[in-house]
Design a protein around this motif. Structure first.
Motif, short mmCIF file in Angstrom:
data_model
loop_
_atom_site.label_atom_id
_atom_site.label_comp_id
_atom_site.label_asym_id
_atom_site.label_seq_id
_atom_site.Cartn_x
_atom_site.Cartn_y
_atom_site.Cartn_z
N TYR A 153 15.55 26.49 -31.97
CA TYR A 153 13.62 26.53 -32.59
C TYR A 153 13.82 26.01 -34.03
CZ TYR A 153 9.33 29.33 -32.81
OH TYR A 153 8.12 29.61 -33.16
N ALA A 154 12.48 24.83 -32.63
CA ALA A 154 11.95 24.59 -34.46
C ALA A 154 10.25 24.74 -34.31
CB ALA A 154 12.33 22.71 -34.10
N PRO A 155 10.45 25.68 -35.06
CA PRO A 155 8.88 25.88 -35.27
C PRO A 155 7.97 24.27 -35.57
CG PRO A 155 9.63 26.68 -36.90
CD PRO A 155 11.12 26.52 -36.00
N VAL A 156 8.32 23.99 -36.49
CA VAL A 156 7.92 23.36 -36.95
C VAL A 156 8.58 21.42 -37.46
CG1 VAL A 156 5.77 24.60 -38.56
CG2 VAL A 156 8.05 23.86 -39.30
N ARG A 157 8.18 20.49 -37.15
CA ARG A 157 8.44 19.01 -37.60
C ARG A 157 9.87 18.64 -38.09
NH1 ARG A 157 9.37 14.37 -39.79
NH2 ARG A 157 7.94 15.03 -41.32
N ASN A 158 9.83 19.88 -39.13
CA ASN A 158 10.66 19.92 -41.05
C ASN A 158 11.71 20.55 -41.03
OD1 ASN A 158 8.25 21.50 -41.42
ND2 ASN A 158 8.40 20.34 -43.89
N LEU A 159 11.83 21.88 -39.47
CA LEU A 159 12.57 22.78 -39.70
C LEU A 159 12.98 23.71 -38.55
CD1 LEU A 159 12.77 25.67 -42.03
CD2 LEU A 159 10.84 26.40 -40.83
N SER A 160 14.35 23.76 -38.68
CA SER A 160 15.04 24.28 -37.13
C SER A 160 16.05 25.81 -37.48
CB SER A 160 15.65 23.13 -36.51
OG SER A 160 17.20 22.96 -37.80
N PHE A 161 16.01 26.33 -36.57
CA PHE A 161 16.89 27.88 -36.87
C PHE A 161 17.82 27.68 -35.36
CE2 PHE A 161 12.81 28.62 -38.72
CZ PHE A 161 13.76 29.17 -39.78
N THR A 162 19.07 28.01 -35.49
CA THR A 162 20.03 27.78 -34.81
C THR A 162 20.34 29.82 -34.88
OG1 THR A 162 20.15 25.20 -34.86
CG2 THR A 162 22.14 27.22 -33.81
#
Length: 752
Positions: free
Chosen positions: A442-451
């Motif tokens: 999940y990438a809520p914004v361009r510079n942040l992602s969660f796995t």
């Protein structure tokens, strides 16, 4: 194992290969980049090469929720890499101890986790290490010459790959079948080294692409009796060995002089069309089985070796729409020990003691990748694996005859009064594993992602395991990347570990009675070893052509397997085996834990000076840890580590001339021996070493490259640690293993 079960193995494998030709199935990387383009990349592009192994989806290395190192085909050529061990030796947090084990030759340690069977080795996502996880040497059995790139993922990988990916995953990504680039290479070197490989690509009618490759290597290795005075081989002339157990005169013939050759070969073929891919790889390696023994305690002859081969066939099909991708894969794998494999040492009266083992696997897997939206990706899959195995038997009087039922006679048990000796019992295992996994990004914004991901496995031998992983990748600034990772893994108790046996009986009355001083016997009740790792990394672009990376990690391992006395632990044998008394019986046992911690600071830079292009890379690594000793709650230093390591390498290119120099400075190496055996606190150490390897090559008309590789250019007489305690100066083994002196190799590579 009975004849029917053995026949099942061969019928199963034949059926698998036949099915592969009809089955539409692939694990292929998309959006590939050629080697030439890689050499022209900026540092930003070079450090963010697209990878597939960390998530089983293609993404940039910087965005992947894992620490992943990528070695390109061009780097393999420039640096003269021949083996996976050489590749790993240049990477942070890896320790490669060559000539440290008589069966798998080198011992690989990643972040304090030792043994290469804790690393899962893949070829385009298909397992090519042993299907039943016997440890294999990391030599030229694995085909680097067909690689487009090698992806090395650190840390636990069970959330995606299941068992055995505890220390990491190594994925050899092959060159595209439609590249139309073929190659031929021949190498010769000092101390009896020769190697050659051929790689052919061809496009057939109807857009079928075929690749065929093969490699053969023979390495006589340096004559250590001329390099190290500790290797005195006078006994090979006299025929009398003054062993640690007393003088022994073997009955079987010897070859005078020191011989310890290594042999390996592999064969690869692939057929591709659209989303369809079919691959077959066979690889074999043969190493001296007296490694680490003092020459008076083991025979260094070319017919004293341990040989292992793996054949893997796979078929895959990838189908996709705008949002959904389906990857269906069928894999079959067969492992076998060469029946001529043998040990010849003081434990068997200096006579040939033959070994045998085999294992097979059939695996069906379906993976789905679904792009829910621009911000959400899901990956899920299910697998079914079916295994058969004959674990490694004790030493046999003669090689196994595979016609009919597998059987043999225990070494030295046949006597005039008992001409048939003791018939060896071969264990026959049949088991299965069912697994399912799900991962979301999940990438809520361009510079942040969660796995986040989770995998469930149920094995008919040892039950169920659940392994999660979570990760976050954050770029607060344009040239800053922070990764926070957590994952778990499990290492399945392989048939090799659970059921291996060794040791022998002896008789003093012509075979009327027998006894034994020592036996290592099976424990079928072993449980999986589990681990969990926490990791934090920070990558920062310092200047346009300079990156710095700081990585910190901590891992905890539970249920570790150690060898303990049978009495008082498993109580399976009560000092008796085959009806005869045994003074001491040891068994593998789940007992203890291990904790490792460490980190590294790495530097990467790409720059030019005049017409010369450079790639500079360097790292300082620190890893340490504690283990709980068998039978106690005492924590002590972990063995077989060089806690401090410094690496620096420089690759360069000037027109048609390429060159590379790589230096590894290892600090003091901690052995398995204790300074005070009555107080197991501090371990003994051996000196560190400086290992300098140099490579250079000149390319003529973009077709032919003449190259020279120099290994151990400083000609150091250095040692690596071994995996057991050899503190007694009169012991049968060296307390550390002697390494090769300077070696020079030259070769010619044609591209066509």
């Amino acid at each position: 194992m009975n004849k029917h079960l053995q026949t099942m193995n061969y019928k199963f494998f034949f059926l698998l290969v036949l099915t592969c030709t009809l089955f539409r199935t692939g694990f292929a990387q998309k959006d590939e980049v050629s080697s030439d383009e890689l050499m022209e990349m900026s540092l930003e592009d070079l450090m963010n090469i697209r990878v597939i192994t960390p998530t089983r989806n293609v993404q940039g290395a910087n965005e992947a929720p894992a620490t992943v190192m990528v070695i390109t085909a061009e780097q393999i050529k420039i640096r003269g890499y021949r083996t996976l061990a050489e590749v790993l030796n240049d990477l942070p947090d890896f320790i490669v101890n060559d000539k440290s084990d008589p069966q798998h030759y080198n011992v690989i340690t990643s972040r304090g986790l030792q043994r290469q069977d804790l690393l899962l080795v893949l070829l385009d996502g298909i397992r090519i290490s042993s299907p039943t996880n016997e440890p294999l040497p990391f030599l030229e059995n694995f085909p680097l010459y067909i690689a487009r790139q090698i992806e090395v993922v650190y840390g636990p990988g069970s959330a995606l790959y299941g068992a055995d990916a505890m220390a990491g995953v190594i994925n050899i990504i092959t060159q595209k079948a439609d590249s139309q680039e073929s190659s031929l290479q021949a190498i010769g070197g000092s101390q009896g080294y020769s190697s050659g490989n051929l790689f052919l690509n061809k496009t057939l009618k109807n857009d079928f692409h075929i690749s065929v490759a093969g490699q053969y290597t023979h390495d006589m290795q340096p004559d250590f009796s001329e390099v190290y005075e500790e290797y005195n081989v006078d006994a090979y002339e006299t025929g009398v060995f003054n062993t640690a157990y007393g003088p022994m005169t073997p009955q079987q013939p010897l070859t005078a002089g020191y011989e310890a050759p290594i042999k390996s070969y592999n064969f690869y073929s692939s057929l591709d069309k659209g989303g369809f891919s079919m691959k077959v790889l066979h690889h074999y390696v043969q190493v001296p089985s007296s490694t680490t023994l003092k020459p008076n305690n083991g025979v260094y002859n070319k017919d004293v070796f341990y040989g292992q081969g793996v054949t893997t066939g796979s078929a895959s099909y990838t189908a996709s729409t705008d949002r959904l991708e389906s990857i269906s894969t069928l894999t079959g794998s067969y492992y076998e020990v060469n029946p001529e494999s043998n040990y010849r040492n003081l434990y068997g009266g200096m006579e040939h003691g033959y070994k045998y083992s085999m294992g097979s696997m059939m695996k069906i897997e379906e993976q789905l990748n679904y792009k829910v939206s621009e911000k959400v990706n899901l990956t899920g899959g299910a697998t079914y694996e079916f295994f058969q195995s004959i674990p490694k038997a004790p030493e046999l009087q003669e090689p196994v005859a595979k016609e009919g039922s597998i059987g043999g006679t225990l070494l030295n048990s046949a006597t005039p009064d008992n001409p048939n000796g003791f018939e060896v019992k071969f264990f026959s295992l049949v088991y299965n594993n069912v697994g399912a996994y799900l991962q979301g990004q999940y990438a809520p914004v361009r510079n942040l992602s969660f796995t986040a991901g989770l995998r469930y496995d149920h094995n008919s031998r040892f039950g169920s395991t659940v392994n999660p992983r979570i990760g976050a990748v954050y770029s607060p600034f344009k040239h800053t990347t922070i990764k926070a990772l957590y994952g778990t893994a499990f290492w399945a108790p392989s048939p090799h570990v659970s059921f291996e046996s060794y040791g022998s009986f002896y008789t003093e009355d012509g075979g009327q009675t027998y006894q034994s001083g020592f036996l290592h016997l099976p424990n079928p009740n072993l449980e999986p070893v589990t681990s969990q790792m926490t990791e934090l990394s920070l990558k920062q672009r310092v200047r346009r052509n300079l990156d710095l990376t700081l990585t910190l990690y901590n891992s905890r391992v539970e249920n570790t397997i150690t060898n303990v006395p049978d009495n008082g632990n498993t109580n399976l044998y009560n000092n008796e085996f085959l009806g005869w008394n045994v003074y001491y019986i040891e068994v593998p046992y789940n007992q203890g834990k291990q904790e490792n911690y460490g980190g590294n600071i790495a530097l990467n830079s790409v720059f030019s000076l005049g017409r010369i292009d450079f790639n500079l890379w360097s790292s300082i690594s620190y890893v340490d840890g504690t283990v709980t000793l068998a039978g106690s709650d005492t924590e002590t230093e972990q063995a077989n580590l060089a806690p401090w390591q410094f690496r620096i390498g420089l690759d360069g290119s000037l027109g048609n001339l390429d060159f590379s120099a790589r230096l590894l400075q290892a600090g003091a190496q901690r052995t398995a021996s204790f300074v005070d055996s009555t107080n197991p606190d501090e371990r003994e150490t051996v000196d560190g070493y400086s290992l300098l390897n140099i490579s250079t090559g000149y390319t003529f008309k973009n077709r032919a490259t003449l190259f020279v590789n120099i290994q151990n250019a400083l000609d150091q007489r250095y040692k690596n640690t071994v995996a057991w305690d050899a503190s007694n100066p009169d012991s049968e083994t060296f307390n550390s293993s002697f390494q090769n002196p300077l070696r020079v190799m030259a070769g010619l590579r044609f591209m066509f």
